[in-house]
Design a protein around this motif. Structure first.
Motif, mmCIF file in Angstrom:
data_model
loop_
_atom_site.group_PDB
_atom_site.id
_atom_site.type_symbol
_atom_site.label_atom_id
_atom_site.label_comp_id
_atom_site.label_asym_id
_atom_site.label_seq_id
_atom_site.Cartn_x
_atom_site.Cartn_y
_atom_site.Cartn_z
ATOM 1 N N LYS A 10 1.226 -0.692 0.653
ATOM 2 C CA LYS A 10 0.220 0.290 -0.099
ATOM 3 C C LYS A 10 0.673 1.146 0.385
ATOM 4 N N LEU A 43 -9.994 -6.523 -0.406
ATOM 5 C CA LEU A 43 -9.220 -4.755 -0.442
ATOM 6 C C LEU A 43 -10.660 -4.021 -0.565
ATOM 7 N N LYS A 45 -12.941 -4.540 1.255
ATOM 8 C CA LYS A 45 -13.482 -4.331 2.821
ATOM 9 C C LYS A 45 -12.490 -3.030 3.586
ATOM 10 N N ASP A 46 -11.462 -2.906 2.609
ATOM 11 C CA ASP A 46 -10.161 -1.810 3.098
ATOM 12 C C ASP A 46 -10.675 -0.349 2.890
ATOM 13 N N ASP A 47 -11.342 0.077 4.082
ATOM 14 C CA ASP A 47 -11.598 1.849 3.983
ATOM 15 C C ASP A 47 -10.941 2.408 3.544
ATOM 16 N N ASP A 48 -9.162 2.232 4.160
ATOM 17 C CA ASP A 48 -7.989 2.991 3.382
ATOM 18 C C ASP A 48 -8.149 3.263 1.813
#
Length: 257
Positions: A10, A43, A45-48
């Motif tokens: 990331k 990914l 579900k990854d809020d970032d």
């Protein structure tokens, strides 16, 4: 312990997903397809995360399906379904996917590239659709996506000859947006990811969807759909919010001159 077959790194809101079977030219085995699906599901579900760069390690983006394995499990990959439905996983991902095509993108690998929203290529990239030569019918959308992207005549040339297409010609034909030196490709793709991720998150997601949904229907119906979604979105927009955003856009534009 062997290395993971999909690597994820990331860079702020940009996730770099790397296919990691370099010794096999990142051939799309069932295990690799399964890991790609799991990665995009995680990914999503990854809020970032607001954008993904998809690339390959070594000399290939991916050389396509693992033919030896497919000879045992079957070649109707579009019917994979279940936990390894590659097309569904990428089509359902709500944020932009930038394909950084670092090398060979052949047949099934070409299909995976076409599942991305934007394609950037290194000078070493080469595309080929060899379905007609190896006797496999495409099942991940290549026969339909390619002609819509570069025109039916050029698509037929590629698909009915099985010839390779170099990066420079791919750019000229509109298959890829830009071509970079090999060491400049990934930084450029990541920067584009940051540019996209800097947009308003709700609009970024909605705009990608309205483009994709409209592309799948007739122009007239797509125009009606845009108006309907514009009206629905406008209900939550205020003059103050637009003015504030406009100032930021103007300032950003000055910085890009």
């Amino acid at each position: 312990m062997s290395d993971p077959i999909v690597l994820v790194e990331k860079d702020g809101p940009v996730a770099v997903v790397t296919l990691n079977r370099p010794d096999a030219l990142n051939a799309l085995s069932r295990d690799l397809r399964r890991e790609i699906v799991k990665t995009f599901e995680a990914l999503s579900k990854d809020d970032d995360v607001r954008a993904v760069v998809l690339t390959g390690s070594g000399r290939a983006f991916t050389a396509g399906i693992d033919l030896k394995e497919a000879g045992q499990t079957g070649f109707a990959l579009g019917a994979d379904g279940g936990e390894i439905d590659l097309g569904k996983a990428l089509a359902g991902f709500q944020w932009p996917i930038i394909g950084a095509i670092n090398g060979f993108a052949i047949t099934g690998g070409f299909e995976l590239a076409l599942m991305c929203d934007v394609l950037l290529a290194s000078e070493n990239a080469k595309f080929a659709d060899t379905h007609a030569r190896v006797g496999i019918m495409p099942g991940w959308g290549l026969s339909q996506r390619l002609s819509r992207l570069i025109g039916i005549s050029r698509a037929k040339e590629l698909s009915l000859t099985g010839n390779f297409l170099d990066a420079q010609t791919a750019e000229r034909w509109g298959l890829v947006n830009r071509v970079y030196k090999a060491d400049e490709l990934l930084p450029a793709a990541i920067q584009m990811g940051h540019d996209m991720a800097s947009c308003q998150p709700d609009m970024l997601r909605k705009y990608k969807k309205v483009i994709d949904d409209g592309f799948a229907i007739s122009f007239g119906e797509a125009m009606k759909m845009e108006v309907e979604r514009s009206k629905a979105h406008a209900a939550g927009v205020t003059a103050d919010s637009v003015e504030e955003a406009r100032k930021a856009v103007t300032e950003r534009g000055r910085g890009q001159n």
